[in-house]
Each structure stands twice: as C-alpha cells, then as structure tokens.
Design an enzyme around this catalytic site. Structure first.
Site, PDB file in Angstrom:
ATOM      1  N   ASP A 114      11.974 -15.559  -6.547  1.00  0.00           N
ATOM      2  CA  ASP A 114      12.670 -16.976  -6.871  1.00  0.00           C
ATOM      3  C   ASP A 114      11.343 -17.811  -7.294  1.00  0.00           C
ATOM      4  OD1 ASP A 114      10.338 -16.411  -4.550  1.00  0.00           O
ATOM      5  OD2 ASP A 114      11.708 -17.939  -2.843  1.00  0.00           O
ATOM      6  N   SER A 115       9.876 -17.571  -8.174  1.00  0.00           N
ATOM      7  CA  SER A 115       9.042 -18.095  -8.104  1.00  0.00           C
ATOM      8  C   SER A 115      10.154 -18.697  -9.457  1.00  0.00           C
ATOM      9  CB  SER A 115       8.038 -17.473  -9.485  1.00  0.00           C
ATOM     10  OG  SER A 115       8.883 -16.414  -9.498  1.00  0.00           O
TER      11      SER A 115
ATOM     12  N   ASP B 126      14.073 -11.066  -4.932  1.00  0.00           N
ATOM     13  CA  ASP B 126      14.039 -12.299  -4.032  1.00  0.00           C
ATOM     14  C   ASP B 126      14.770 -12.520  -2.922  1.00  0.00           C
ATOM     15  OD1 ASP B 126      11.608 -12.132  -2.844  1.00  0.00           O
ATOM     16  OD2 ASP B 126      10.658 -13.769  -4.539  1.00  0.00           O
TER      17      ASP B 126
ATOM     18  N   LYS C 185      13.741  -8.258  -1.898  1.00  0.00           N
ATOM     19  CA  LYS C 185      12.303  -8.395  -1.030  1.00  0.00           C
ATOM     20  C   LYS C 185      12.755 -10.041   0.258  1.00  0.00           C
ATOM     21  CE  LYS C 185       9.320 -10.834  -2.787  1.00  0.00           C
ATOM     22  NZ  LYS C 185       8.784 -12.099  -2.680  1.00  0.00           N
TER      23      LYS C 185
ATOM     24  N   GLU D 100      10.536 -12.943   2.211  1.00  0.00           N
ATOM     25  CA  GLU D 100       9.179 -13.181   3.130  1.00  0.00           C
ATOM     26  C   GLU D 100       8.823 -13.062   4.464  1.00  0.00           C
ATOM     27  OE1 GLU D 100       8.086 -16.955   1.721  1.00  0.00           O
ATOM     28  OE2 GLU D 100       8.723 -16.443  -0.783  1.00  0.00           O
TER      29      GLU D 100
ATOM     30  N   GLU E   5       0.277 -11.671  -0.156  1.00  0.00           N
ATOM     31  CA  GLU E   5      -0.417 -12.962  -1.578  1.00  0.00           C
ATOM     32  C   GLU E   5      -1.186 -13.313  -0.998  1.00  0.00           C
ATOM     33  OE1 GLU E   5       3.306 -14.594  -2.975  1.00  0.00           O
ATOM     34  OE2 GLU E   5       1.947 -16.512  -4.530  1.00  0.00           O
TER      35      GLU E   5
END
Ligand code: KIV
Length: 274
Positions: A49-50, A88, A118, A120, A187
């Site tokens: 999602d960057s 993501d 993915k 978080e 991270e």
C-alpha cells in the site's frame, strides 16, 4: 519436439518452508512492467500500500482503497509468472472484524489471482489471521513500524531501540506465528531485537530496516532505484534513476523545441506510387 512445462509460481507454503534456509528476496511492484523485471530475481513481489505514497504522492498510506490495491495487484499478476505475489490489505479494509477481513481478502484473491495478502498488526490481528488462514487465505503479517498506525505512533520512527520495550514486539511476533501467518515483515526495528525475533519464531521473518539475519529482506523498489524524493535512512540506493530520467526528458524537450524531433529516419515517407 520438446514442450516446455509452464512455470510454477511459488506459493505461501514454499516461502514458509524457507525458514532458516536460502534468504527470501522480496521487492515491491505496482506495475506489470516492473513486475516482469522483478520476477526474474525475486521470490516474492509485494503490491504494497506504499503505492499511495510512491505512485500517488499521498502523505501516508491511509487514503489507499481496496479498489486501488486490486487494480495494481492485477497488473503485477499479469507481469509475473514465478514469484509469489502478495497484496497489502489497505487501512480500513480488515480491522473492524474478522468477517470484514475475510470479505476484503476474498475480493483480493478472486479479483487479482494473487497468492497471499498482508495485514499490519501483531496480537490485535492474531484472531483475524487465524480466521483467514482457516478459510484458505495465506497471510503475511507485518509488525514493528506499521505505517497504517502512523497517527498513533506519532511518526515514522524506529521501534524497539530500548530493550526495556521489547516485550510487546516479542508477543506480537509470537502471536502472528501461532495464528498461522506464513511469514512476517519486521519494519524499522532495532537490529538485536529483529535478530532475536528471527531466532525465536518458527516462521520466516522478512526485514526492512531490521537485521541482515532475517530470513529475507524487502525494499520499496522506487526507493532502491533512486526514484523516491524521500527515503528512510536504512535504504541503500542501488542506482540513481531520477537524474537519468531527468536528462533524457531534458534532451527530448530540447529536440522538440528545436524541431529536431522526430529525426528524418523516424518519419514515414510517402509510398512511391501515391
Ligand atoms: O507497503 C509496503 O510497501 C510495505 C513494505 C514497506 C513492507 O508494506
């Protein structure tokens, strides 16, 4: 006549089996053309999602939508054949309940054809991860600095620099491993903490600004190519494409303005008998 067998894509269980073995090579991609290049070298391609910050110039990843992830996930699947593609889950698409997470993850898997998603979060996501895994959704977890929690964390800061704070990170990593995640991204984490988590949990850790001892590494492609205006301190730039693109565009602009473009060799002549 020899018939070439179609290339088999790596799967989440293949990556899970790499714990303590050959390091896992992972990079982000959001496009078919970069995916095609990465596919020759990477085990995992992450549609991160960057993309909100890298492609769209957003200040954080928070505004990214599920539709944006699905669109770019499809492009990356079209461009790749061998790598496991992980998409993501964007902020707001999975945190409300495990049912919401399943419905969003099912859309991503159905509409992109990718092999895993993915999410978080550590302990707070463990129940959701177990729910997804039980229903056939391979999950990569992400702990340490979790950019979707930027407002709560107060900034993009390295995590776990004081050993007195390590407890919650250890609990997070253990919780996602026990919930059935097939790997976990660590991270922006103090090196000895990332090394310890890598030793202590039985799924592959994938570091980004964490430790060379992690079971694999990931970077944002544009950061390592020199295309991002701001990059975290830990990023090594393997090349500096920004200035080369600037030079090429400047030369093109000069040629257009001086009517030197396109050169005579690029112009279609009339057919002789017309
Ligand atoms: O969105 C992303 O690119 C990521 C990587 C930085 C791990 O989550």
């Amino acid at each position: 006549m020899s018939v070439q067998a179609p290339q088999r894509r790596l799967t989440a269980p293949d990556i899970r089996a790499r714990k303590g073995g050959e390091p896992i090579v992972m990079l982000t991609s959001y496009h078919a053309h970069t995916a095609r290049i990465l596919d020759q070298h990477c085990d995992v391609i992450l549609v991160g999602d960057s993309l909100g910050m890298v492609m769209h110039g957003m200040e954080s990843t928070l505004p990214v939508t599920l539709d944006m992830m699905i669109l770019q996930g499809r492009a990356v699947m079209r461009g790749s054949q061998r790598a496991l593609v992980v998409v993501d889950m964007p902020f707001g698409s999975y945190e409300a309940s495990k049912e919401q997470a399943f419905l969003s993850a099912a859309r991503v898997l159905k509409e992109t054809g990718c092999g895993a998603i993915k999410v978080e979060g550590g302990r707070r996501m463990a129940e959701t991860i177990a729910f997804l895994v039980e229903r056939g959704v391979p999950v990569m977890a992400h702990v340490g600095l979790t950019p979707q929690a930027i407002n709560a964390l107060g900034g993009f800061r390295a995590q776990g620099r004081d050993p007195a704070d390590w407890g919650p990170f250890e609990e997070d990593a253990r919780a996602v491993a026990e919930a059935g995640a097939f790997s976990v991204v660590l991270e922006a984490m103090a090196e000895p903490l990332a090394a310890r988590l890598t030793r202590d949990i039985d799924i592959p850790t994938i570091g980004i600004g964490a430790s060379p001892t992690c079971d694999g590494q990931v970077l944002v492609l544009e950061d390592m190519l020199g295309l991002s205006p701001r990059v975290p301190k830990f990023v090594k730039r393997y090349t500096d494409l920004g200035p080369s693109i600037g030079q090429a565009v400047a030369e093109y602009a000069r040629e257009v303005r001086s009517r030197a473009f396109p050169g005579p060799e690029h112009v279609y002549p009339l057919k002789k008998n017309v």
